[in-house]
Design a protein around this motif. Sequence first.
Motif, short mmCIF file in Angstrom:
data_model
loop_
_atom_site.label_atom_id
_atom_site.label_comp_id
_atom_site.label_asym_id
_atom_site.label_seq_id
_atom_site.Cartn_x
_atom_site.Cartn_y
_atom_site.Cartn_z
N ARG A 84 0.83 -1.20 0.00
CA ARG A 84 0.00 0.00 0.00
C ARG A 84 0.86 1.25 0.00
O ARG A 84 0.57 2.22 -0.71
CB ARG A 84 -0.93 0.00 1.21
N LEU A 85 1.93 1.24 0.78
CA LEU A 85 2.83 2.39 0.80
C LEU A 85 3.48 2.59 -0.56
O LEU A 85 3.65 3.73 -1.01
CB LEU A 85 3.91 2.20 1.87
N PHE A 86 3.82 1.51 -1.22
CA PHE A 86 4.42 1.61 -2.56
C PHE A 86 3.45 2.32 -3.51
O PHE A 86 3.86 3.19 -4.29
CB PHE A 86 4.76 0.23 -3.09
N GLU A 87 2.17 1.96 -3.45
CA GLU A 87 1.17 2.58 -4.33
C GLU A 87 1.07 4.08 -4.08
O GLU A 87 0.86 4.87 -5.01
CB GLU A 87 -0.20 1.94 -4.10
N LEU A 88 1.21 4.49 -2.83
CA LEU A 88 1.06 5.90 -2.47
C LEU A 88 2.33 6.71 -2.72
O LEU A 88 2.25 7.89 -3.06
CB LEU A 88 0.66 6.02 -1.00
N VAL A 89 3.49 6.09 -2.53
CA VAL A 89 4.75 6.81 -2.64
C VAL A 89 5.30 6.79 -4.07
O VAL A 89 5.94 7.75 -4.50
CB VAL A 89 5.79 6.22 -1.66
N PHE A 90 5.01 5.71 -4.80
CA PHE A 90 5.50 5.58 -6.18
C PHE A 90 4.34 5.29 -7.13
O PHE A 90 4.30 4.25 -7.79
CB PHE A 90 6.53 4.45 -6.27
N PRO A 91 3.35 6.18 -7.23
CA PRO A 91 2.17 5.88 -8.04
C PRO A 91 2.51 5.76 -9.53
O PRO A 91 3.17 6.62 -10.10
CB PRO A 91 1.26 7.09 -7.78
N GLY A 92 2.06 4.67 -10.14
CA GLY A 92 2.24 4.50 -11.57
C GLY A 92 3.66 4.24 -12.02
O GLY A 92 3.93 4.25 -13.22
N GLU A 93 4.57 3.95 -11.10
CA GLU A 93 5.99 3.76 -11.45
C GLU A 93 6.31 2.27 -11.47
O GLU A 93 6.85 1.71 -10.52
CB GLU A 93 6.88 4.52 -10.48
N SER A 94 5.98 1.62 -12.58
CA SER A 94 6.13 0.18 -12.69
C SER A 94 7.58 -0.28 -12.74
O SER A 94 7.88 -1.45 -12.54
CB SER A 94 5.39 -0.32 -13.94
N ASP A 95 8.50 0.65 -13.04
CA ASP A 95 9.91 0.27 -13.14
C ASP A 95 10.63 0.34 -11.79
O ASP A 95 11.83 0.06 -11.72
CB ASP A 95 10.63 1.18 -14.14
N VAL A 96 9.92 0.70 -10.73
CA VAL A 96 10.51 0.79 -9.39
C VAL A 96 10.18 -0.47 -8.60
O VAL A 96 9.05 -0.95 -8.64
CB VAL A 96 9.99 2.04 -8.64
N GLN A 97 11.15 -1.01 -7.88
CA GLN A 97 10.95 -2.22 -7.08
C GLN A 97 10.35 -1.88 -5.72
O GLN A 97 10.53 -0.78 -5.19
CB GLN A 97 12.29 -2.95 -6.89
N TYR A 98 9.66 -2.88 -5.11
CA TYR A 98 9.05 -2.67 -3.79
C TYR A 98 10.08 -2.28 -2.74
O TYR A 98 9.78 -1.58 -1.78
CB TYR A 98 8.32 -3.93 -3.33
N GLU A 99 11.33 -2.76 -2.94
CA GLU A 99 12.37 -2.46 -1.96
C GLU A 99 12.66 -0.97 -1.84
O GLU A 99 13.26 -0.52 -0.87
CB GLU A 99 13.65 -3.21 -2.32
N ALA A 100 12.23 -0.18 -2.85
CA ALA A 100 12.45 1.27 -2.79
C ALA A 100 11.73 1.89 -1.60
O ALA A 100 12.15 2.92 -1.07
CB ALA A 100 11.97 1.93 -4.09
N VAL A 101 10.65 1.25 -1.16
CA VAL A 101 9.93 1.74 0.03
C VAL A 101 10.86 1.69 1.23
O VAL A 101 10.84 2.60 2.08
CB VAL A 101 8.67 0.90 0.29
N GLU A 102 11.68 0.65 1.33
CA GLU A 102 12.58 0.52 2.46
C GLU A 102 13.60 1.64 2.52
O GLU A 102 14.01 2.08 3.60
CB GLU A 102 13.30 -0.84 2.40
N VAL A 103 14.02 2.13 1.35
CA VAL A 103 14.96 3.25 1.31
C VAL A 103 14.31 4.50 1.88
O VAL A 103 14.90 5.24 2.67
CB VAL A 103 15.44 3.50 -0.13
#
Length: 224
Positions: free
Chosen positions: A175-194
Amino acid sequence: MKLLLVEDDASMQAALQRALGRRGMDITVCGDGAQALARWHAAAPDVVLLDLTLPGLDGLQVLEQARKGGLTTPVLILTARGTVGDRIIGLNTGADDYLAKPFDLDELEARLRALHRRRPAAGTAAPPHDVGSLRYDRDSGAIYHGNEVLELTPRELALLQALMAKPGHAVSKERLFELVFPGESDVQYEAVEVVVYRLRKKLGATGVKLVTLRGLGYLLKAQG
């Protein structure tokens, strides 16, 4: 969508105003950095489309001063500077997205609309949420520590807003990934951890802890 277009090239300015206007956007145009910053403060748009090469204040200076002044509007940098280094500088200064010239108009529109979807819909404002010394004012989108606005990047702000909107409840990484990186399919879920890591460091002096719950996600907890 109310768009603030900050571009000093007259032909590019006119072309974008015409093309995006036809796609239903309400556009305010500025060709000067200082003027753009003043207009941004006076009436916050939904999204800012910002060129880096501007007279007076350049685009990065405009962005830096806006973020320090508590302006949280999503920003897409549009520039001829296409190197990775320039992109990193722009994103670290507080930009949400980056598109190098020349660009495809359909891609530009899609990115602008993705940024617009981050903002709450009109009429959905809710009372402020508090977690320890932090206060989330949902009318303005700002998060305060005491009486001071926290200086956060747009991604950090989006993540903290999501957590403060559900105090005491875990929010999943997906859910955080959807909110922080909306529409960015080339970004990995691990980016949330950063983003979590950087935000956790900034919250260190606030008395509020960002807690990882394995298998559930993240939540905020007031220490003491």
